[in-house]
Design a protein around this motif. Structure first.
Motif, PDB file in Angstrom:
ATOM      1  N   UNK A 280      19.203  27.414  -8.589  1.00  0.00           N
ATOM      2  CA  UNK A 280      19.559  26.116  -9.169  1.00  0.00           C
ATOM      3  C   UNK A 280      18.879  24.931  -8.477  1.00  0.00           C
ATOM      4  N   UNK A 281      18.517  25.084  -7.204  1.00  0.00           N
ATOM      5  CA  UNK A 281      17.940  23.965  -6.455  1.00  0.00           C
ATOM      6  C   UNK A 281      16.485  24.189  -6.072  1.00  0.00           C
ATOM      7  N   UNK A 282      15.983  25.410  -6.197  1.00  0.00           N
ATOM      8  CA  UNK A 282      14.630  25.690  -5.759  1.00  0.00           C
ATOM      9  C   UNK A 282      14.574  25.953  -4.267  1.00  0.00           C
ATOM     10  N   UNK A 283      13.417  26.455  -3.767  1.00  0.00           N
ATOM     11  CA  UNK A 283      13.291  26.803  -2.350  1.00  0.00           C
ATOM     12  C   UNK A 283      13.522  25.597  -1.445  1.00  0.00           C
ATOM     13  N   UNK A 284      12.835  24.493  -1.745  1.00  0.00           N
ATOM     14  CA  UNK A 284      12.949  23.303  -0.897  1.00  0.00           C
ATOM     15  C   UNK A 284      14.363  22.731  -0.944  1.00  0.00           C
ATOM     16  N   UNK A 285      14.965  22.691  -2.125  1.00  0.00           N
ATOM     17  CA  UNK A 285      16.313  22.164  -2.257  1.00  0.00           C
ATOM     18  C   UNK A 285      17.333  23.007  -1.521  1.00  0.00           C
ATOM     19  N   UNK A 286      17.172  24.331  -1.604  1.00  0.00           N
ATOM     20  CA  UNK A 286      18.106  25.221  -0.912  1.00  0.00           C
ATOM     21  C   UNK A 286      17.990  25.067   0.601  1.00  0.00           C
ATOM     22  N   UNK A 287      16.761  24.941   1.113  1.00  0.00           N
ATOM     23  CA  UNK A 287      16.578  24.750   2.558  1.00  0.00           C
ATOM     24  C   UNK A 287      17.203  23.421   3.011  1.00  0.00           C
ATOM     25  N   UNK A 318       7.603  31.228   5.100  1.00  0.00           N
ATOM     26  CA  UNK A 318       8.934  31.328   5.701  1.00  0.00           C
ATOM     27  C   UNK A 318       8.837  31.351   7.212  1.00  0.00           C
ATOM     28  N   UNK A 319       7.824  32.038   7.745  1.00  0.00           N
ATOM     29  CA  UNK A 319       7.626  32.081   9.197  1.00  0.00           C
ATOM     30  C   UNK A 319       7.350  30.693   9.755  1.00  0.00           C
ATOM     31  N   UNK A 320       6.568  29.903   9.047  1.00  0.00           N
ATOM     32  CA  UNK A 320       6.293  28.537   9.497  1.00  0.00           C
ATOM     33  C   UNK A 320       7.575  27.712   9.534  1.00  0.00           C
ATOM     34  N   UNK A 321       8.422  27.888   8.499  1.00  0.00           N
ATOM     35  CA  UNK A 321       9.679  27.139   8.466  1.00  0.00           C
ATOM     36  C   UNK A 321      10.608  27.580   9.598  1.00  0.00           C
ATOM     37  N   UNK A 322      10.744  28.886   9.801  1.00  0.00           N
ATOM     38  CA  UNK A 322      11.672  29.406  10.808  1.00  0.00           C
ATOM     39  C   UNK A 322      11.249  28.972  12.206  1.00  0.00           C
ATOM     40  N   UNK A 323       9.968  29.074  12.515  1.00  0.00           N
ATOM     41  CA  UNK A 323       9.518  28.700  13.859  1.00  0.00           C
ATOM     42  C   UNK A 323       9.593  27.196  14.107  1.00  0.00           C
ATOM     43  N   UNK A 324       9.724  26.422  13.031  1.00  0.00           N
ATOM     44  CA  UNK A 324       9.864  24.966  13.195  1.00  0.00           C
ATOM     45  C   UNK A 324      11.304  24.543  13.427  1.00  0.00           C
ATOM     46  N   UNK A 325      12.240  25.457  13.270  1.00  0.00           N
ATOM     47  CA  UNK A 325      13.651  25.129  13.462  1.00  0.00           C
ATOM     48  C   UNK A 325      13.938  24.875  14.937  1.00  0.00           C
ATOM     49  N   UNK A 326      14.907  24.033  15.230  1.00  0.00           N
ATOM     50  CA  UNK A 326      15.275  23.824  16.647  1.00  0.00           C
ATOM     51  C   UNK A 326      15.871  25.106  17.231  1.00  0.00           C
TER      52      UNK A 326
END
Length: 445
Positions: A280-287, A318-326
């Motif tokens: 319903x929100x898309x990948x970016x919206x869900x994140x 997804x790896x880029x997003x995960x490694x950017x998390x605090x």
């Protein structure tokens, strides 16, 4: 083909007919006359043919109109079966009628059961081997039920028959019909069931129907009555509601999940919420929604679940997003879900990614997940990955489990590796005395 080609084919066919002696029939057959000596016999022959035809038609009509009866079982067979095979008041022929006669909307319960008690009639119907006949009869019975007492009697028959299960279609459909009439009354019946599985299945059947009719009432009931006495279990009826609600209104479903405490039931809610958010929100919206969640436990769990779902289609991004998390629990869990899903689909790429991250407590679970996923194809690499875990206790436990699994699948290769490994002698002795199994492991005793 051209006309010349067609005429050539005709000419060739005519030549073939002349060569093999085929004679074509004349355009008009010659007049055929009956000899005078045979004419007196024609009338008796015609009369005999007519009589024979009439007799055959009569026998066919008699066969169609007279329905064959089934042989009854012997007394010995009836005694062995406990009497269930005694001739029923409503036999197979009645069920055949039931399946074939169209329903015009005016059939009453008494007409369907031929005046028999619901439980007795339903028990015989459910014993029929023909699934179409059985379901046709059940649907007509279901439509004719108009009171809680009738539905409860039918439910008793479904649950009491041999092999009867609360997971059967008939059980769920009867409760859905009851919920259409009086959902609170249907739920009271479900709560009084002694079997735990029956209560769970019944709760789900009633709540799904209740949600379609009056979601606010269903939610109010779950908030008041759904919490389990065991805090770690949580509110399973609310989990059913969130799962159903998330399909069409994920924002409302998320608010309900936020109101729940940390529990197994809320974990199930997250499993329903994440795919609904993506849809319903898309990948970016869900994140974004997961990152902005203020409930820390729900925040961490949703990010981890999102990482696993996104890794299935695009592990690199997804790896880029995960490694950017605090740094923290959310990133640790997300990394584990990412590597787990990635290594299941492409272990080489997942290993290449994890090699770039130095061993640390944050990566221990990821290394264990990778090790389990590559064990079948490359057991030595799997053990090496487990050996790179930083926590000594977790490392030893994971290595032992991997070696035990390897021993069960390929005992000779595993024992050869163990014998030459740097493992402590006590660990080697324990592993090498693994009992024999059917998939290759043999005892060292």
């Amino acid at each position: 083909m051209s006309r010349n080609g067609d005429s050539g084919s005709v000419e060739k066919t005519s030549n073939i007919q002349r060569n093999i002696g085929v004679h074509t029939l004349p355009a008009h057959p010659p007049n055929m006359t009956i000899p005078a000596s045979l004419r007196p016999l024609l009338l008796p022959a015609a009369w005999l043919a007519t009589a024979a035809l009439t007799f055959c038609l009569g026998r066919i009509s008699l066969f169609i109109e007279s329905r064959p009866t089934l042989p009854l079982p012997s007394a010995a067979v009836r005694e062995k079966s406990g009497g269930d095979l005694d001739p029923p008041a409503v036999g197979v022929e009645s069920f055949l009628d039931l399946a074939k006669v169209p329903d015009h909307g005016g059939t009453t319960l008494a007409e369907i059961t031929h005046g028999q008690p619901i439980a007795e009639w339903l028990k015989r119907l459910l014993a029929q081997e023909d699934e179409i006949m059985r379901m046709t009869g059940f649907l007509r019975l279901l439509e004719s039920l108009t009171s809680a007492e009738e539905i409860q009697e039918a439910l008793g028959a479904v649950l009491s028959r041999d092999g009867g299960s609360s997971r059967s279609r008939e059980f769920r459909m009867l409760l859905q019909k009851w919920a259409q009439l009086d959902p609170a009354d249907a739920m009271k019946y479900v709560q009084d069931l002694k079997d735990k599985n029956a209560r769970y299945d019944g709760n789900r059947a009633v709540l799904l129907t209740w949600m379609r009719q009056s979601p606010q009432e269903a939610i109010a009931w779950a908030e008041k009555n759904g919490a389990s006495p065991e805090e770690r279990e949580g509110n399973w009826p609310m989990s059913t509601i969130v799962s159903q609600l998330a399909k069409n209104d994920v924002d409302w479903a998320l608010r309900l999940a936020e109101a729940q405490g940390v529990s197994r039931a809320r974990g199930r809610m997250i499993e329903s919420l994440v795919p609904a958010l993506l849809a319903q929100k898309g990948d970016a919206g869900a994140r974004e929604i997961a990152m902005n969640e203020t409930d820390q436990s729900l925040h961490d769990a949703m990010i981890a679940r999102l990482a696993g779902r996104l890794a299935a289609s695009d592990p690199q991004s997804t790896a880029q997003w995960v490694t950017s998390l605090p740094a923290g629990d959310a990133r640790t869990r997300a990394l584990t879900e990412l590597v787990g899903e990635w290594s299941r689909r492409d272990p080489v790429a997942a290993a290449s990614f994890l090699e770039k991250i130095p061993p640390s407590p944050e990566t221990d679970d990821s290394r264990a997940r990778l090790a389990y996923n590559v064990l079948r194809k490359d057991p030595e690499s799997a053990i090496a990955w487990a050996g790179s875990m930083t926590d000594p206790e977790s490392r030893t436990d994971t290595v032992n489990k991997l070696l035990s699994s390897w021993l069960r699948r390929d005992g000779d290769a595993a024992k050869q590796w163990i014998a030459s490994s740097p493992l402590p002698e006590a660990t080697k002795a324990q592993l090498l005395t693994t009992r024999p199994t059917s998939d290759g492991g043999r005892s060292g005793r």
